[in-house]
Design an enzyme around this catalytic site. Structure first.
Site, mmCIF file in Angstrom:
data_model
loop_
_atom_site.group_PDB
_atom_site.id
_atom_site.type_symbol
_atom_site.label_atom_id
_atom_site.label_comp_id
_atom_site.label_asym_id
_atom_site.label_seq_id
_atom_site.Cartn_x
_atom_site.Cartn_y
_atom_site.Cartn_z
ATOM 1 N N ASP A 31 -20.013 50.255 -89.344
ATOM 2 C CA ASP A 31 -19.859 49.606 -90.407
ATOM 3 C C ASP A 31 -18.600 50.033 -91.047
ATOM 4 O O ASP A 31 -18.215 51.072 -91.395
ATOM 5 C CB ASP A 31 -21.054 49.811 -91.061
ATOM 6 C CG ASP A 31 -21.638 48.877 -92.410
ATOM 7 O OD1 ASP A 31 -20.534 48.786 -93.263
ATOM 8 O OD2 ASP A 31 -22.487 47.994 -92.155
ATOM 9 N N ILE A 32 -18.106 48.834 -91.919
ATOM 10 C CA ILE A 32 -16.893 49.110 -92.742
ATOM 11 C C ILE A 32 -17.303 49.675 -94.186
ATOM 12 O O ILE A 32 -16.425 50.508 -94.932
ATOM 13 C CB ILE A 32 -16.063 47.980 -92.942
ATOM 14 C CG1 ILE A 32 -16.857 46.899 -93.588
ATOM 15 C CG2 ILE A 32 -15.298 47.523 -91.843
ATOM 16 C CD1 ILE A 32 -15.941 45.744 -94.381
ATOM 17 N N ASN A 86 -31.970 42.814 -92.006
ATOM 18 C CA ASN A 86 -32.411 42.312 -93.229
ATOM 19 C C ASN A 86 -32.437 40.695 -92.833
ATOM 20 O O ASN A 86 -31.509 40.215 -92.285
ATOM 21 C CB ASN A 86 -31.281 42.517 -94.350
ATOM 22 C CG ASN A 86 -31.106 44.142 -94.544
ATOM 23 O OD1 ASN A 86 -32.216 44.770 -94.446
ATOM 24 N ND2 ASN A 86 -29.840 44.587 -94.522
ATOM 25 N N GLY A 92 -31.499 41.286 -98.609
ATOM 26 C CA GLY A 92 -29.953 41.883 -98.458
ATOM 27 C C GLY A 92 -29.149 41.289 -97.200
ATOM 28 O O GLY A 92 -28.084 42.046 -97.092
ATOM 29 N N GLN A 93 -29.544 40.230 -96.689
ATOM 30 C CA GLN A 93 -28.592 39.947 -95.578
ATOM 31 C C GLN A 93 -27.222 39.152 -96.376
ATOM 32 O O GLN A 93 -27.405 38.270 -97.090
ATOM 33 C CB GLN A 93 -29.494 38.821 -94.666
ATOM 34 C CG GLN A 93 -28.550 38.349 -93.514
ATOM 35 C CD GLN A 93 -29.486 37.491 -92.699
ATOM 36 O OE1 GLN A 93 -30.641 36.966 -92.917
ATOM 37 N NE2 GLN A 93 -28.866 37.050 -91.704
ATOM 38 N N SER A 94 -26.325 39.673 -95.864
ATOM 39 C CA SER A 94 -25.226 39.129 -96.590
ATOM 40 C C SER A 94 -24.110 38.364 -95.297
ATOM 41 O O SER A 94 -23.410 37.575 -95.655
ATOM 42 C CB SER A 94 -24.300 40.191 -97.089
ATOM 43 O OG SER A 94 -23.804 41.287 -96.247
ATOM 44 N N HIS A 99 -28.034 40.855 -86.836
ATOM 45 C CA HIS A 99 -27.402 42.040 -86.455
ATOM 46 C C HIS A 99 -28.391 43.302 -86.680
ATOM 47 O O HIS A 99 -29.515 43.269 -87.681
ATOM 48 C CB HIS A 99 -26.190 42.239 -87.147
ATOM 49 C CG HIS A 99 -26.489 42.123 -88.702
ATOM 50 N ND1 HIS A 99 -26.566 41.002 -89.587
ATOM 51 C CD2 HIS A 99 -26.163 43.213 -89.986
ATOM 52 C CE1 HIS A 99 -26.523 41.247 -90.701
ATOM 53 N NE2 HIS A 99 -26.334 42.323 -90.928
ATOM 54 N N HIS A 101 -28.488 47.277 -87.932
ATOM 55 C CA HIS A 101 -27.735 48.477 -88.447
ATOM 56 C C HIS A 101 -28.473 49.850 -87.766
ATOM 57 O O HIS A 101 -29.699 49.797 -87.655
ATOM 58 C CB HIS A 101 -28.061 48.604 -89.989
ATOM 59 C CG HIS A 101 -27.513 47.540 -90.800
ATOM 60 N ND1 HIS A 101 -26.155 47.638 -91.171
ATOM 61 C CD2 HIS A 101 -27.871 46.363 -91.187
ATOM 62 C CE1 HIS A 101 -25.986 46.568 -91.965
ATOM 63 N NE2 HIS A 101 -26.872 45.650 -92.136
#
Length: 113
Positions: A31-32, A86, A92-94, A99, A101
């Site tokens: 994750d960035i 999410n 909170g899914q952006s 995916h 985490h």
């Protein structure tokens, strides 16, 4: 591949990422904006918008992703970790590409949020 999808572009190698795993079905990368000392994501290469879009036709990749998570966490020596997905903006899914985490290396609170 969906043309306007960030994670499709990452899986295709069009956008650089710090890869942790790759095979024909899925791609894993760090994750960035990590929320734990170890924080990576595993995504299907096929575009699936979220857990809500998992069906009998595409669910085998989800089982495969969990096999990959088990393999990678063992390779990284992680004995305790959290897996999160999410679904929807309120959760909170952006990025609207399925995916998972994987977070480890700190105490996780419960309930989350």
């Amino acid at each position: 591949m969906k043309n306007d999808c960030l994670f499709c572009a990452i899986a295709a190698g069009e956008i650089p990422s710090n890869k942790v795993y790759e095979d024909d079905l899925c791609y894993g990368f760090y994750d960035i904006d990590p929320q734990a000392p170890t924080h990576f994501l595993v995504i299907p290469k096929e575009h699936i918008s979220s857990v809500a879009a998992v069906s009998a036709e595409n669910s085998a990749v989800v089982a495969h992703i969990f096999e990959v998570i088990a393999k990678v966490t063992k390779e990284l020596g992680l004995e305790s970790y959290r897996v999160v997905s999410n679904i929807g903006e309120q959760a909170g899914q952006s990025v609207f590409h399925l995916h998972f985490h994987v977070l480890s290396g700190r105490d996780m609170t419960w309930p989350p949020g």
